[in-house]
Design an enzyme around this catalytic site. Structure first.
Site, PDB file in Angstrom:
ATOM      1  N   GLY A  73       2.673   3.673   3.535  1.00 30.03           N
ATOM      2  CA  GLY A  73       2.564   5.022   4.091  1.00 30.03           C
ATOM      3  C   GLY A  73       1.721   5.057   5.356  1.00 30.03           C
ATOM      4  CG  HIS A 126       1.870   6.960  -4.588  1.00 29.84           C
ATOM      5  ND1 HIS A 126       0.979   7.862  -5.132  1.00 29.84           N
ATOM      6  CD2 HIS A 126       1.116   5.987  -4.028  1.00 29.84           C
ATOM      7  CE1 HIS A 126      -0.254   7.448  -4.906  1.00 29.84           C
ATOM      8  NE2 HIS A 126      -0.208   6.316  -4.233  1.00 29.84           N
TER       9      HIS A 126
END
Ligand code: AMP
Length: 280
Positions: A146, A36
């Site tokens: 991502g 993250h």
């Protein structure tokens, strides 16, 4: 760094910031890790203001027990976000995001009929619901996702193009533990013996890339299945070699321009996904 839980509060802040430069946005479900933070750092580099959301979105969980056990630690998340240079955290509760039940139904076409979409019915509809709300409230110039959630990225790009959201989607590399396991908030829930075996997932994907120059796709699939069949801790849910754009399964490697191998594995109650690019 400011922390807000109300839509009106972030809108007030962002209305002012928008005139000062670009706004980068990183949606997360919290229980943050370096994967993250890599998205946050990318946003900080490319924008004058970075917003992260921390919200465990109930509508994207097809499995109630997965939602119940999902790890939550907002204080620790905020410390990590601040250290990565985040400017604003939006941490709403479910009532703020869904004052009324969200009955919207998204059509992602064939993209949602395979892999995660097939094995987690309703999951991507929930992702569409929450991400479209976030885009409406934050109105980011750029949003960061991502490659760990490879199929989700394709779904988000379709959402943006179908609804003409004026946002650039930036895809970010998969961040891994030292032993190769893709970082995930769910990793901390793994039983020790399953955690010990979990690096096999990435090792198998590396083998797949090697095998791809000498074996057919059906031989590769057999080899992957064989690796997991003998492992008592990990159960293979799917292994697919897909076209990067359509996400449809290939029968020959030569068929695809961009080709990615995707895998989902059950480690007891915890489900792990990963992927690797075979061909650009
Ligand atoms: P999540 O909190 O799991 O919903 O993830 C929020 C964002 O972080 C998504 O865009 C994920 O794809 C991304 N992400 C999660 N794990 C990783 C990782 N290991 N490497 C890079 N990005 C990740």
């Amino acid at each position: 760094m400011q922390i807000e839980s109300k839509i009106s509060a972030i809108q007030n802040i962002l209305d002012k910031k928008r005139s000062e430069g670009s706004i980068g946005f990183v949606p997360t479900m919290g229980a943050l890790h370096n994967g993250h933070l890599s998205l946050i750092k990318e946003s900080v580099k490319e924008n004058s203001y970075t917003v992260a959301s921390v919200f465990v979105n109930p509508t994207q969980f097809n499995d109630k027990s997965d939602l119940d056990r999902y790890p939550r630690d907002l204080d620790k998340d905020c410390e990590m976000l601040e250290s990565a240079g985040c400017d604003l955290v939006f941490a709403p509760d479910a009532q703020e995001m869904y004052p009324e039940p969200d009955n919207r139904s998204f059509d992602f076409g064939l993209l949602e009929t395979v892999m995660e979409g097939k094995h987690r019915p309703g999951h991507f509809n929930g992702v569409g619901q929450v991400v479209s709300k976030f885009f409406d409230y934050v109105k980011p110039d750029k949003a960061y996702f991502g490659l760990k959630d490879f199929q989700q990225l394709a779904i988000i790009k379709k959402l943006v193009s179908d609804f003409n959201y004026p946002v650039e989607i930036v895809s970010c590399a998969i961040i891994r533990e030292n032993d190769g396991l893709a970082m995930s908030s769910r990793n901390m829930l793994l039983e020790q013996n399953k955690r010990n075996e979990a690096p096999i997932i990435y090792k198998t994907l590396i083998d797949v890339v090697k095998w791809s120059s000498v074996h057919s796709l059906s031989e590769i699939t057999q080899k992957v299945v064989g690796k997991f069949i003998s492992n008592p801790e990990l159960e293979l849910e799917y292994f697919e070699i897909v076209d990067d754009v359509s996400l449809q399964s290939l029968s020959e490697l030569s068929e695809g321009v961009g080709v990615t191998a995707c895998i989902a594995v059950h480690a007891g109650k915890i489900r792990l996904i990963d992927n690797i690019q075979i061909k650009l």
